[in-house]
Design a protein around this motif. Structure first.
Motif, PDB file in Angstrom:
ATOM      1  N   ASN A   1       0.485  -0.596  -0.198  1.00  0.00           N
ATOM      2  CA  ASN A   1      -0.261  -0.411  -0.505  1.00  0.00           C
ATOM      3  C   ASN A   1       0.703   1.298  -0.039  1.00  0.00           C
ATOM      4  O   ASN A   1       0.371   2.551   0.063  1.00  0.00           O
ATOM      5  N   GLY A   2       1.965   1.207   0.313  1.00  0.00           N
ATOM      6  CA  GLY A   2       2.999   2.227   0.162  1.00  0.00           C
ATOM      7  C   GLY A   2       3.218   3.198   0.972  1.00  0.00           C
ATOM      8  O   GLY A   2       3.733   4.506   0.905  1.00  0.00           O
ATOM      9  N   ARG A   3       2.830   2.542   2.530  1.00  0.00           N
ATOM     10  CA  ARG A   3       3.549   3.407   3.267  1.00  0.00           C
ATOM     11  C   ARG A   3       4.682   3.023   3.697  1.00  0.00           C
ATOM     12  O   ARG A   3       5.028   1.790   3.770  1.00  0.00           O
ATOM     13  N   MET A   4       4.963   4.040   4.466  1.00  0.00           N
ATOM     14  CA  MET A   4       6.288   3.582   5.157  1.00  0.00           C
ATOM     15  C   MET A   4       5.844   3.777   7.094  1.00  0.00           C
ATOM     16  O   MET A   4       6.309   4.638   7.278  1.00  0.00           O
ATOM     17  N   GLN A   5       7.342   2.456   7.173  1.00  0.00           N
ATOM     18  CA  GLN A   5       7.179   1.932   8.562  1.00  0.00           C
ATOM     19  C   GLN A   5       8.518   2.629   9.615  1.00  0.00           C
ATOM     20  O   GLN A   5       9.835   1.958   8.552  1.00  0.00           O
ATOM     21  N   ILE A   6       8.316   3.842  10.501  1.00  0.00           N
ATOM     22  CA  ILE A   6       9.796   3.596  11.654  1.00  0.00           C
ATOM     23  C   ILE A   6       9.463   2.748  12.300  1.00  0.00           C
ATOM     24  O   ILE A   6       8.426   3.573  13.458  1.00  0.00           O
ATOM     25  N   VAL A   7      10.199   2.500  13.394  1.00  0.00           N
ATOM     26  CA  VAL A   7      10.064   1.821  14.241  1.00  0.00           C
ATOM     27  C   VAL A   7      10.687   2.544  15.538  1.00  0.00           C
ATOM     28  O   VAL A   7      12.492   3.754  15.376  1.00  0.00           O
ATOM     29  N   VAL A   8      10.112   3.653  16.881  1.00  0.00           N
ATOM     30  CA  VAL A   8      10.889   4.432  17.889  1.00  0.00           C
ATOM     31  C   VAL A   8      10.849   3.439  19.155  1.00  0.00           C
ATOM     32  O   VAL A   8      10.537   2.799  19.482  1.00  0.00           O
ATOM     33  N   ARG A   9      12.359   3.628  18.709  1.00  0.00           N
ATOM     34  CA  ARG A   9      12.401   2.638  20.494  1.00  0.00           C
ATOM     35  C   ARG A   9      13.255   3.652  21.234  1.00  0.00           C
ATOM     36  O   ARG A   9      13.957   4.979  21.154  1.00  0.00           O
ATOM     37  N   ASP A  10      13.216   3.446  22.271  1.00  0.00           N
ATOM     38  CA  ASP A  10      13.574   4.231  23.517  1.00  0.00           C
ATOM     39  C   ASP A  10      12.820   5.370  24.200  1.00  0.00           C
ATOM     40  O   ASP A  10      13.922   6.034  24.101  1.00  0.00           O
ATOM     41  N   ASN A  11      12.380   5.740  22.928  1.00  0.00           N
ATOM     42  CA  ASN A  11      11.140   6.772  23.212  1.00  0.00           C
ATOM     43  C   ASN A  11      12.302   7.570  22.461  1.00  0.00           C
ATOM     44  O   ASN A  11      12.254   9.075  23.273  1.00  0.00           O
ATOM     45  N   ASN A  12      13.230   7.346  21.529  1.00  0.00           N
ATOM     46  CA  ASN A  12      13.703   8.159  20.676  1.00  0.00           C
ATOM     47  C   ASN A  12      13.705   9.148  19.612  1.00  0.00           C
ATOM     48  O   ASN A  12      13.935   8.185  18.017  1.00  0.00           O
TER      49      ASN A  12
END
Length: 75
Positions: free
Chosen positions: A5-16
């Protein structure tokens, strides 16, 4: 872009969030989103688009030739 679906995902680790933002910007840069946004900011005539794409093709071809010559030892 990742996924169907053309979505990009970025994971936020340790509230950084700063690190996640840097990763997002790098991904957008790699995908060419910034370049696309810049091109779409103003209307580009079809003739201008052809000229831009032809110039880019010439640059790519010259770069490839330089790489090939460098690999073959010709200077």
């Amino acid at each position: 872009m990742n996924g169907v679906n053309g979505r990009m995902q970025i994971v936020v680790r340790d509230n950084n969030v700063d690190q996640a933002l840097r990763a997002l910007k790098k991904k957008l840069q790699r995908e060419g989103v910034y370049r696309e946004m810049k091109l779409r900011r103003h209307y580009e005539k079809p003739s201008e688009k052809r000229a831009r794409e032809k110039a880019a093709a010439v640059r790519r071809a010259r770069k490839l030739e330089r790489k090939r010559a460098e690999r073959d030892g010709v200077k």
